[in-house]
Design a protein around this motif. Sequence first.
Motif, PDB file in Angstrom:
ATOM      1  N   GLY A  11      45.118  28.914  36.698  1.00 47.46           N
ATOM      2  CA  GLY A  11      45.478  30.224  36.613  1.00 47.46           C
ATOM      3  C   GLY A  11      46.777  30.620  36.260  1.00 47.46           C
ATOM      4  N   SER A  12      47.728  29.673  36.268  1.00 47.89           N
ATOM      5  CA  SER A  12      49.112  29.784  35.771  1.00 47.89           C
ATOM      6  C   SER A  12      49.114  29.493  34.156  1.00 47.89           C
ATOM      7  CB  SER A  12      49.962  28.960  36.413  1.00 47.89           C
ATOM      8  OG  SER A  12      49.649  27.339  35.987  1.00 47.89           O
ATOM      9  N   ARG A  52      39.259  25.459  32.038  1.00 43.01           N
ATOM     10  CA  ARG A  52      38.678  26.117  33.289  1.00 43.01           C
ATOM     11  C   ARG A  52      37.241  25.454  33.177  1.00 43.01           C
ATOM     12  NH1 ARG A  52      38.816  30.996  31.791  1.00 43.01           N
ATOM     13  NH2 ARG A  52      40.743  31.735  33.276  1.00 43.01           N
ATOM     14  N   ASN A  91      44.880  26.947  41.290  1.00 42.73           N
ATOM     15  CA  ASN A  91      46.305  27.544  40.851  1.00 42.73           C
ATOM     16  C   ASN A  91      46.603  27.227  39.441  1.00 42.73           C
ATOM     17  OD1 ASN A  91      45.732  28.974  43.522  1.00 42.73           O
ATOM     18  ND2 ASN A  91      47.196  27.167  44.427  1.00 42.73           N
TER      19      ASN A  91
END
Length: 573
Positions: free
Chosen positions: A262-263, A286, A259
Amino acid sequence: MAQQRINYYGRIRPANIDDLSVQRVQAVAGVIQDVADLGMTLVTQKQKKKAVTEAEAAAAQALETGIAPEEQDRAFSAINVYDQTYNEVLKKAYLAGAETQVREKINALAVEFPDDYQTFNTKVTGLRNGVLEGMPEEYRPAMQLQMDSLIGAQRSRVLAAEKTRRLTEADEQLVLSSNDAVDNAITSLQNNDTLQAVQSIEQANQYIDDRVTANAITPAAGEVLKRENTFKLRVGTARATLTNILDSGQPGAFTTGINYVGSLQTAPEFADLTQVERDALIKTVRSDLSSRLTLDNQEQARLDELRQQSQDQTYFATAAAIINGTADASTVLQLAQNRSISESQFDKLNNQLSTTGTGFDNWDIVFNIQNLMATDPYKARQEVVNNFGTNLTQRTASQLLKTIDGSGPLSTDRAKTYLKFLKANLGQVDAITGKFTGAGTKELASRALLQYELRVTAGEDPGIVAKSLFDISDIQGVGSVADADKQIATLKTQGKNKVQEIMNAQRISSQDAIQKYQASDDGKANLLRLQYLVGPDGETGVRNRLQAFENMTAYYESQLQTVRTEQEVIDNG
């Protein structure tokens, strides 16, 4: 016809018609004078030539010996053509030669100390003083002018090179300091010290400003480097945050990490980054997350495998202990609570406890287990555990386990004795020194001992096997057929090259060259080695003996594989 005076160039001067006799005398006198002038000119030229040759030789000798040349100083030297020419050429030649030597030495010092002005200046000043002090007084002014000109030019060049070097070194130090500061910033982020990280980046940027001030880089280039430092700081911050999340040990840490990655696209703390920089940051973080997930999965798989191996070993050991009466229900329960065995293994052991004292002896099963003892003791132990309480009574199962622990054809005294005999003759690795002992190769010894174990395990008599393998204990310097083939090819190539060299050097036929090579020490040695490898008849050499040995090893390995394959088919139905 009037008389005319003939001069050296053949011109005719009209004579006085009124005084023929006087003119005749003058004409003859003119010829005599011209001849005398010509003779004097030839003598002068010859003297000058001699003076030039001897003066140049004297100058060269003076330069070689270091002893100052001496001019001609005689009473008539001032009017003597030879002396005048000698002294003039001597001075010029000596100064020219000295100048050449000095120039070479000055240039050599400039090459030796290309960017070290202080050392160069000290060396070249010493050279200048030494040369002038050792030179005659009359030559010093000219040499001093020439040396000062040469030294001045080289001093300027060395000084400029030293300035460039010092600027380069200073810039390199600033670059290193800047890089170290950035590395310290990243380390500080990894240690959760954000303040120290920011201070380190500011220090790195200060080093960049210093480079701009020193004109090592342009202001625009400095701004680019500062921007790179800012980007590195942002990337380090994101990576450190992800690492803290994954290392927190909190439930769902990996989900939280996913998460977080993703932010990053909209995270306000990275608002000062361009879209390209933000995309690069996300890609890096990532990649970190993916690597951690992969490593975690691999580590978990490894732990699961080790746990299963440990549980299997504990299960079979406990099953054997139950058969022998040394383990009970409390032992099994404790192992299950400690996760030393799996749930299915716990159920099997409890079932074994409940069937202790029951069952009957299936003699077909017993016979199969006894046969397995000779080939696969571990498989035999598994069969005892699996059949206990159904096809084996506790008494029979206990006796079988005791036999398995001390069974196997390689565990007999006879097998051990002959194995020791083989190792002593084939060679082995010394337990203390770690070095291989034996006349043969380590490879051949290892392959022979492997064949011994295969054949004895297959049921052959250890003595017969050992005696057959003893036949190859005399093979030296070659460990396999492939090794022998390589040596044979090398020897043939060497022989062919030597024969060709003899043919080229002595201009003889190939047959004569072969005979000469075979008669040489190298030729004799190579021929003996070839005969050792292939044999005089091409069939009785070491290579064929190794081929037979390898064929036998392959045969027993295939036999063992066939037995295992057949057993797997039976086990799998």
